[in-house]
Design an enzyme around this catalytic site. Structure first.
Site, short mmCIF file in Angstrom:
data_model
loop_
_atom_site.label_atom_id
_atom_site.label_comp_id
_atom_site.label_asym_id
_atom_site.label_seq_id
_atom_site.Cartn_x
_atom_site.Cartn_y
_atom_site.Cartn_z
N SER A 119 -7.28 -9.22 -18.52
CA SER A 119 -6.83 -7.83 -18.39
C SER A 119 -6.67 -7.17 -19.76
CB SER A 119 -5.50 -7.78 -17.65
OG SER A 119 -4.59 -8.67 -18.21
N HIS A 140 -12.97 -7.09 -14.76
CA HIS A 140 -11.52 -7.05 -14.57
C HIS A 140 -11.22 -6.57 -13.16
CE1 HIS A 140 -7.53 -4.91 -15.58
NE2 HIS A 140 -7.30 -6.15 -15.22
N GLU A 152 -13.30 -3.12 -13.01
CA GLU A 152 -13.46 -2.58 -14.37
C GLU A 152 -14.39 -3.51 -15.16
OE1 GLU A 152 -9.75 -2.38 -16.63
OE2 GLU A 152 -10.42 -0.48 -17.47
N ASN A 190 -5.19 -0.72 -18.23
CA ASN A 190 -3.92 -1.10 -18.85
C ASN A 190 -3.64 -0.33 -20.12
OD1 ASN A 190 -2.85 -2.97 -16.97
ND2 ASN A 190 -4.47 -4.38 -17.54
N1 3HC Z 1 -8.19 -8.69 3.29
C1 3HC Z 1 -8.64 -7.46 3.56
N2 3HC Z 1 -7.84 -6.39 3.76
C2 3HC Z 1 -6.52 -6.58 3.69
C3 3HC Z 1 -5.96 -7.84 3.40
C4 3HC Z 1 -6.88 -8.92 3.20
N3 3HC Z 1 -6.44 -10.15 2.90
N4 3HC Z 1 -4.61 -7.71 3.39
C5 3HC Z 1 -4.34 -6.43 3.65
N5 3HC Z 1 -5.48 -5.77 3.82
C6 3HC Z 1 -5.62 -4.35 4.08
C7 3HC Z 1 -4.82 -3.87 5.26
O1 3HC Z 1 -5.56 -3.96 6.44
C8 3HC Z 1 -4.57 -2.43 4.88
O2 3HC Z 1 -5.76 -1.69 5.18
P1 3HC Z 1 -5.67 -0.44 6.13
O3 3HC Z 1 -4.63 0.48 5.56
O4 3HC Z 1 -7.06 0.15 6.16
O5 3HC Z 1 -5.24 -1.04 7.44
C9 3HC Z 1 -4.46 -2.44 3.36
O6 3HC Z 1 -5.09 -3.65 2.95
C10 3HC Z 1 -3.04 -2.44 2.89
O7 3HC Z 1 -2.44 -3.51 3.54
P2 3HC Z 1 -0.93 -3.38 3.95
O8 3HC Z 1 -0.66 -1.94 4.23
O9 3HC Z 1 -0.59 -4.41 4.95
O10 3HC Z 1 -0.20 -3.87 2.66
P3 3HC Z 1 0.89 -3.12 1.81
O11 3HC Z 1 1.41 -1.92 2.45
O12 3HC Z 1 1.81 -4.21 1.40
O13 3HC Z 1 0.04 -2.63 0.59
C11 3HC Z 1 -1.09 -2.99 -1.36
C12 3HC Z 1 -0.73 -3.62 -0.07
C13 3HC Z 1 -1.98 -1.75 -1.06
C14 3HC Z 1 -1.88 -3.99 -2.17
C15 3HC Z 1 0.20 -2.56 -2.08
O14 3HC Z 1 1.03 -3.70 -2.21
C16 3HC Z 1 -0.12 -2.02 -3.42
O15 3HC Z 1 -0.57 -0.90 -3.56
N6 3HC Z 1 0.17 -2.86 -4.44
C17 3HC Z 1 -0.08 -2.49 -5.80
C18 3HC Z 1 -1.51 -2.80 -6.05
C19 3HC Z 1 -1.82 -2.54 -7.46
O16 3HC Z 1 -1.45 -1.52 -8.02
N7 3HC Z 1 -2.50 -3.51 -8.08
C20 3HC Z 1 -2.87 -3.38 -9.45
C21 3HC Z 1 -1.96 -4.21 -10.30
S1 3HC Z 1 -2.50 -4.14 -11.93
C22 3HC Z 1 -3.63 -5.39 -11.99
O17 3HC Z 1 -3.85 -6.15 -11.09
C23 3HC Z 1 -4.38 -5.45 -13.25
C24 3HC Z 1 -3.92 -6.59 -14.13
O18 3HC Z 1 -4.59 -6.39 -15.31
C25 3HC Z 1 -2.43 -6.61 -14.41
#
Ligand code: 3HC
Length: 283
Positions: A119, A140, A152, A190
């Site tokens: 990252s 990424h 990315e 980031n």
């Molecule tokens: N496979 C496929 N789809 C899935 C799944 C899986 N294993 N698990 C969940 N889903 C789908 C669900 O069906 C849902 O889709 P839908 O709305 O079309 O039905 C969607 O994913 C969201 O699932 P949920 O609503 O059940 O889950 P949450 O409400 O808990 O949201 C999340 C999950 C969207 C990932 C939320 O937790 C979120 O936005 N998290 C932050 C994610 C983020 O910002 N990540 C970036 C971090 S920074 C990074 O990684 C970079 C590194 O460099 C640090």
């Protein structure tokens, strides 16, 4: 160059997601770990994630079975010798990643593209451990990989256009929307997220506002899905601290200097969701 068989180094949080989405898209996948226990844990998590996808109507049982059938686990890196692409998703330690790239350079076929899921670390430093820096770039992914739509790509000054094009096609083949950054700490995501998160932490540290009000201001005022403190807990406060340090080291810009509060929390083992406590409690 078409990417068919994919290797993934590391079956942790990110590696197993990369393996899952690659297999779901029809690619044969070899995913490695350093020991059988970690490999079994990662493969079980892939199974669980696919079960969630079926439960949420995102896949059928047949899709799940087919994807699992395409994933082979290994604790031998020698098993990457017929991969067209290998994505390194090991721990964020540059010396370790450089060694992985040196090993992959010896094991993988000449045409294979080598990518890092880092990252923020220098992709060029990793590339220079190989005889083919033109075939090395950053890929990424975002946590959780099966859900986050972005990918990315990180182009070094030596990455060839052909490599970038093949990686772009691969990213699209696994259902991602691809965007490309230059190889500098933080890349795009980031480079913008970290100072945003650090400023939120500084507001909290100064007693300017409560954590709830800081996050609500962003969620309700800017329509973000979650506030910067919640997101930092999600990303991991240790990861946030590590990326900030790497960016500060490179740019010496005070915006990237981790605030003392963040350092204290990481020292105290408060890593956010993954440890059960960060800015918020997750127990
Ligand atoms: N496979 C496929 N789809 C899935 C799944 C899986 N294993 N698990 C969940 N889903 C789908 C669900 O069906 C849902 O889709 P839908 O709305 O079309 O039905 C969607 O994913 C969201 O699932 P949920 O609503 O059940 O889950 P949450 O409400 O808990 O949201 C999340 C999950 C969207 C990932 C939320 O937790 C979120 O936005 N998290 C932050 C994610 C983020 O910002 N990540 C970036 C971090 S920074 C990074 O990684 C970079 C590194 O460099 C640090």
């Amino acid at each position: 160059m078409e990417i068919k068989k994919v290797g993934v180094v590391g079956c942790g949080l990110m590696g197993r997601g990369i393996a899952e989405v690659s297999a779901r898209a029809g690619h044969d996948v070899v995913v490695s770990e350093i020991n059988q226990e970690l490999l079994d844990k990662g493969l079980a998590a892939i199974n669980a994630s696919l079960t969630t996808a079926v439960g949420r109507g995102k896949a059928t049982e047949a899709d799940k079975a087919a994807a699992l059938g395409r994933i082979k686990g290994t604790i031998e890196t020698g098993n990457f010798k017929d991969c067209d692409l290998v994505v390194e998703a090991a721990v964020e330690n540059l010396e370790l990643k450089k060694k992985v790239f040196a090993d992959l350079d010896k094991i993988c076929p000449e045409h294979a593209i080598l990518a890092s899921n880092s990252s923020c670390l220098s992709i060029l430093d990793m590339a220079m451990m190989t005889k083919k820096p033109d075939k090395v770039l950053g890929m990424h992914f975002f946590n959780p990989v099966p859900v986050m739509r972005g990918l990315e790509l990180v182009k070094t000054i030596l990455t060839s256009d052909e490599t970038l094009k093949a990686a772009d096609s691969f990213g699209k083949s696994i259902g991602k929307t691809v965007f490309t950054a230059q190889d500098a700490p933080g890349f795009i995501t980031n480079r913008l997220f970290i100072p945003f998160a650090l400023d939120a932490i500084r507001l909290l540290e100064a007693g300017f506002a409560t954590k709830e009000d800081i996050d609500q201001a962003i969620v309700l005022g800017l329509n973000h899905p979650m506030g910067p403190l919640t997101l930092s807990d999600y990303v991991g406060l240790d990861t946030t601290y590590f990326i900030a340090e790497a960016m500060y080291e490179e740019f010496k810009d005070p915006r990237y200097a981790p605030p003392p509060l963040l350092k204290k929390m990481v020292t105290a083992g408060q890593f956010g969701r993954k440890s059960g406590k960060g800015f918020y409690d997750y127990k």
